[in-house]
Design a protein around this motif. Structure first.
Motif, PDB file in Angstrom:
ATOM      1  N   GLU A  64      31.988  38.578  33.676  1.00  0.00           N
ATOM      2  CA  GLU A  64      33.645  37.597  33.016  1.00  0.00           C
ATOM      3  C   GLU A  64      34.437  37.374  34.526  1.00  0.00           C
ATOM      4  O   GLU A  64      34.969  36.669  34.717  1.00  0.00           O
ATOM      5  N   VAL A  65      34.222  38.533  35.591  1.00  0.00           N
ATOM      6  CA  VAL A  65      34.811  38.699  36.460  1.00  0.00           C
ATOM      7  C   VAL A  65      34.382  37.661  38.111  1.00  0.00           C
ATOM      8  O   VAL A  65      35.138  36.940  38.994  1.00  0.00           O
ATOM      9  N   LEU A  66      32.733  37.334  38.234  1.00  0.00           N
ATOM     10  CA  LEU A  66      32.687  36.991  39.456  1.00  0.00           C
ATOM     11  C   LEU A  66      32.729  35.465  38.971  1.00  0.00           C
ATOM     12  O   LEU A  66      31.730  34.665  37.869  1.00  0.00           O
ATOM     13  N   PRO A  67      33.052  34.002  40.058  1.00  0.00           N
ATOM     14  CA  PRO A  67      32.837  32.618  39.824  1.00  0.00           C
ATOM     15  C   PRO A  67      31.603  32.653  39.889  1.00  0.00           C
ATOM     16  O   PRO A  67      30.245  33.489  40.503  1.00  0.00           O
ATOM     17  N   GLN A 109      26.230  32.768  31.902  1.00  0.00           N
ATOM     18  CA  GLN A 109      25.403  31.269  32.326  1.00  0.00           C
ATOM     19  C   GLN A 109      24.581  31.075  33.764  1.00  0.00           C
ATOM     20  O   GLN A 109      26.360  31.046  34.948  1.00  0.00           O
ATOM     21  N   LEU A 110      24.535  31.087  34.283  1.00  0.00           N
ATOM     22  CA  LEU A 110      23.948  30.638  35.604  1.00  0.00           C
ATOM     23  C   LEU A 110      23.908  28.794  36.090  1.00  0.00           C
ATOM     24  O   LEU A 110      22.973  28.551  35.757  1.00  0.00           O
ATOM     25  N   LEU A 137      31.329  41.972  44.825  1.00  0.00           N
ATOM     26  CA  LEU A 137      31.744  42.173  43.247  1.00  0.00           C
ATOM     27  C   LEU A 137      33.207  43.425  43.265  1.00  0.00           C
ATOM     28  O   LEU A 137      34.151  43.319  42.048  1.00  0.00           O
ATOM     29  N   SER A 138      33.217  44.345  44.125  1.00  0.00           N
ATOM     30  CA  SER A 138      34.401  45.878  44.420  1.00  0.00           C
ATOM     31  C   SER A 138      35.677  44.756  44.528  1.00  0.00           C
ATOM     32  O   SER A 138      36.622  44.758  44.129  1.00  0.00           O
ATOM     33  N   VAL A 139      35.796  43.437  45.680  1.00  0.00           N
ATOM     34  CA  VAL A 139      37.062  43.691  46.225  1.00  0.00           C
ATOM     35  C   VAL A 139      37.319  42.263  45.077  1.00  0.00           C
ATOM     36  O   VAL A 139      38.761  42.828  44.753  1.00  0.00           O
ATOM     37  N   ILE A 140      36.351  41.493  44.462  1.00  0.00           N
ATOM     38  CA  ILE A 140      37.270  40.592  43.354  1.00  0.00           C
ATOM     39  C   ILE A 140      37.795  41.556  42.276  1.00  0.00           C
ATOM     40  O   ILE A 140      38.823  41.622  41.642  1.00  0.00           O
TER      41      ILE A 140
END
Lengths: 524, 92
Positions: free
Chosen positions: A325-328, A11-12, A203-206
């Motif tokens: 799933e991972v990004l806020p 969901q954006l 994305l990589s860092v998180i």
């Protein structure tokens, strides 16, 4: 923490949509702005020879990375480990050095628009038209394939309608490429690279943070059964991976990478638009440096998915699931913009290269062969712009026809790789060996492609189910042998014809260097 | 499928006879140091070529200024170093 895999689109939120819309409107305005600087075919096709090294370098990198690559390379990282990074490391930097100091100066000094045009000058019109037609057709088909696959991917990730995605990209990239030509393409590429890097590295860092840190992630992966080679770049020949060490070094490092960097119109066109030879060379080196970071933002999320997600059959699900799933909120919009940037930069570059090849090497060349006259500059510009509209609309209309034919992407990639070995062979010999004749070049190209077709369609020759690296190497070797043999038994080309085309001549002849420089600057 | 069976029928035998000995020879090199050395050569040789094989004037033709910052030989080495580092750590 373990996340779930599902088909529910992300969901954006309001901030995500604001970021994406700001990006799209900004790129559109920036690209369209450069239309005011296009007054000739040279402005449209090679940016009026005004590009600085940093823009060339950034554009070369972003042209090479499409949204589908973003997903597929992460998927390869998930399935095969960091060996997939070879394509951005060994498959880039050494080749870019050779391209920068061997090939680019020659294209640049010859003052040509395209690789086929160079081949036409060094060999003959047949080599030029065969090469141009192959590339011209593949580039148009690739446009449709890129639009369809990425629209599908965006539909999976955020649930946007496939047709809306296709025509949105067609409209934005079509208008600014039509208006500003290569200048617009390169300058929007610069912005798109920055967006891609911010989104990808976030994305990589998180993902690494969620995995417990880099070392913990490595240890967890290596402790899993069947993943003992996942943190190794050079794999044994019998590893079952499509990236064995010998294929990586000979097929990728020597042939495919150099053939791509020196013979891919989309890459080389940027260096032909350089404001000086130094910028052309420096642009390639800068691109090679930037490529170091691509696996860090593309493959690392695929590796983190091994730790964070339950096992998946298809590694291509890794990045879409990680984004969801991972990004806020906010970063999800940024990553979405990064995927759009990856797509748009590949579409605009492919579009501009396709129109350049069709205008300069097919339509103008055939007209010249039939009438004996060169195409007037203004006419060439009108044809280039008309073809830009025709090709992007054709690709938009053709994209939905690919539904259910997703394997087309792999087919096109394989088909394109069929030409890299033979084309690289005749490029290399044409520049380095004075005795290479036009008939040697023609035979090397045609028979080399035939040999590649045989290797690609015959089973059980190489120790891999997907032996494209070996095929690239051996088709290169075969084309070298054929070109040399035919050149030795056919009449030598005149000194006048090959003047300024041979590495040794240009290196040692100061007067010739000055003539070539004047020609490159439009003095001829 | 018909294409593949045609190619297999006509070319598989002679091509296997040609390539299998080569594949077996390469496959028998199971020393990871050899693989690493080949990879390093692919990075080091271009650096040596640019530094010692090409004239400085050719490498830096049209440079906007003189000096180390504009010397493309230095750029070549700086751009190569991160790659070499990764192959050193994760090579094999």
């Amino acid at each position: 923490m373990q996340y779930s895999i599902g088909d529910v689109p992300a969901q954006l939120t309001g901030i995500d949509i604001t970021i994406v819309l700001t990006y799209m409107v900004g790129v559109f305005i920036l690209g369209s702005f450069f239309g005011r600087y296009v007054n000739s075919a040279g402005d449209f096709f090679v940016a009026g020879k005004a590009l600085p090294f940093w823009a060339i370098g950034m554009s070369v990198v972003v042209t090479d990375i499409g949204a589908t690559d973003f997903i597929a390379t992460a998927g390869a990282g998930y399935t095969y480990g960091i060996a997939a990074a070879n394509f951005d490391w060994m498959g880039s930097m050494p080749a870019m050095v050779f391209a920068a100091f061997l090939f680019v100066p020659y294209y640049w000094r010859a003052g040509v628009f395209t690789i086929p045009e160079f081949l036409g000058r060094r060999y003959n019109a047949a080599v030029q038209i065969i090469h141009a037609t192959i590339w011209g057709i593949f580039l148009i088909v690739m446009l449709a394939v890129m639009l369809w696959l990425t629209a599908q991917m965006l539909n999976t990730i955020v649930g946007w309608d496939v047709y809306v995605c296709i025509w949105l990209i067609v409209a934005i990239t079509g208008i600014y490429t039509f208006s500003g030509g290569l200048n617009a393409v390169v300058m929007t590429d610069v912005v798109q690279l920055v967006i891609m890097f911010i989104g990808g590295i976030a994305l990589s860092v998180i993902a690494v943070h969620e995995s417990g840190g880099l070392m913990a992630m490595q240890e967890k992966i290596l402790a899993m059964p069947g993943k003992e080679h996942h943190m190794t770049l050079l794999l044994p020949q019998d590893s079952g991976s499509p990236y064995p060490w010998s294929g990586i070094i000979f097929g990728l490092g020597i042939v495919m990478a150099t053939g791509y960097m020196a013979g891919n119109q989309a890459v080389v066109q940027r260096t032909l638009g350089a404001r000086s030879e130094w910028d052309a060379k420096g642009g390639m080196l800068f691109a090679g440096f930037l490529k170091v970071f691509i696996p860090l933002m593309v493959i690392v999320p695929g590796l983190a998915a091994i730790v964070l997600l339950p096992p998946m059959e298809n590694g291509d699900q890794a990045v879409p699931t990680m984004i969801r799933e991972v990004l806020p909120p906010g970063l999800r919009g940024l990553m979405f913009a990064a995927l759009m940037a990856a797509l748009m930069s590949s579409v605009d570059s492919t579009l501009n290269s396709a129109t350049t090849i069709w205008s300069s090497d097919i339509i103008a060349k055939i007209r010249q062969l039939l009438t004996g006259k060169s195409m007037p500059d203004k006419t060439l510009l009108i044809i280039g712009r008309t073809l830009t509209v025709v090709f992007i609309i054709t690709a938009g209309l053709g994209a939905p026809l690919l539904e259910g034919k997703e394997a087309m992407y792999n087919f096109i990639q394989t088909a394109l790789s069929m030409f890299q070995g033979p084309v690289f062979a005749i490029l290399l010999l044409g520049i380095l060996w004075r005795k290479t004749t036009q008939w040697g070049g023609l035979a090397g190209l045609v028979l080399g492609v035939c040999f590649t077709t045989i290797l690609n369609n015959t089973d059980g020759i190489f120790p891999s189910d997907d032996p494209f690296l070996y095929v690239a190497w051996w088709s290169f070797v075969f084309s070298i042998i054929v070109t040399v043999l035919v050149s030795l038994v056919t009449p030598q080309d005149s000194d006048e014809k090959v003047r300024g085309m041979i590495f040794g001549q240009v290196m040692q002849d100061g007067k010739l260097q000055r003539v070539l420089k004047e020609r490159a600057n439009g003095g001829e | 499928m018909e294409n593949e069976s045609f190619f297999n029928a006509v070319f598989q035998g002679p091509l296997q006879a040609l390539f299998h000995p080569i594949n077996n020879t390469i496959g028998s090199i199971d020393n990871v140091n050899v693989w690493k050395a080949c990879a390093f050569l692919l990075f080091v040789l271009p650096m040596l070529w640019v530094w010692f094989g090409l004239r400085k004037e050719y490498v830096n033709l049209d440079a906007p200024k003189e000096g180390i910052l504009y010397d493309l030989r230095v750029w070549t080495v700086l751009a190569m170093i991160p790659h070499v580092f990764f192959y050193l750590v994760y090579g094999a």
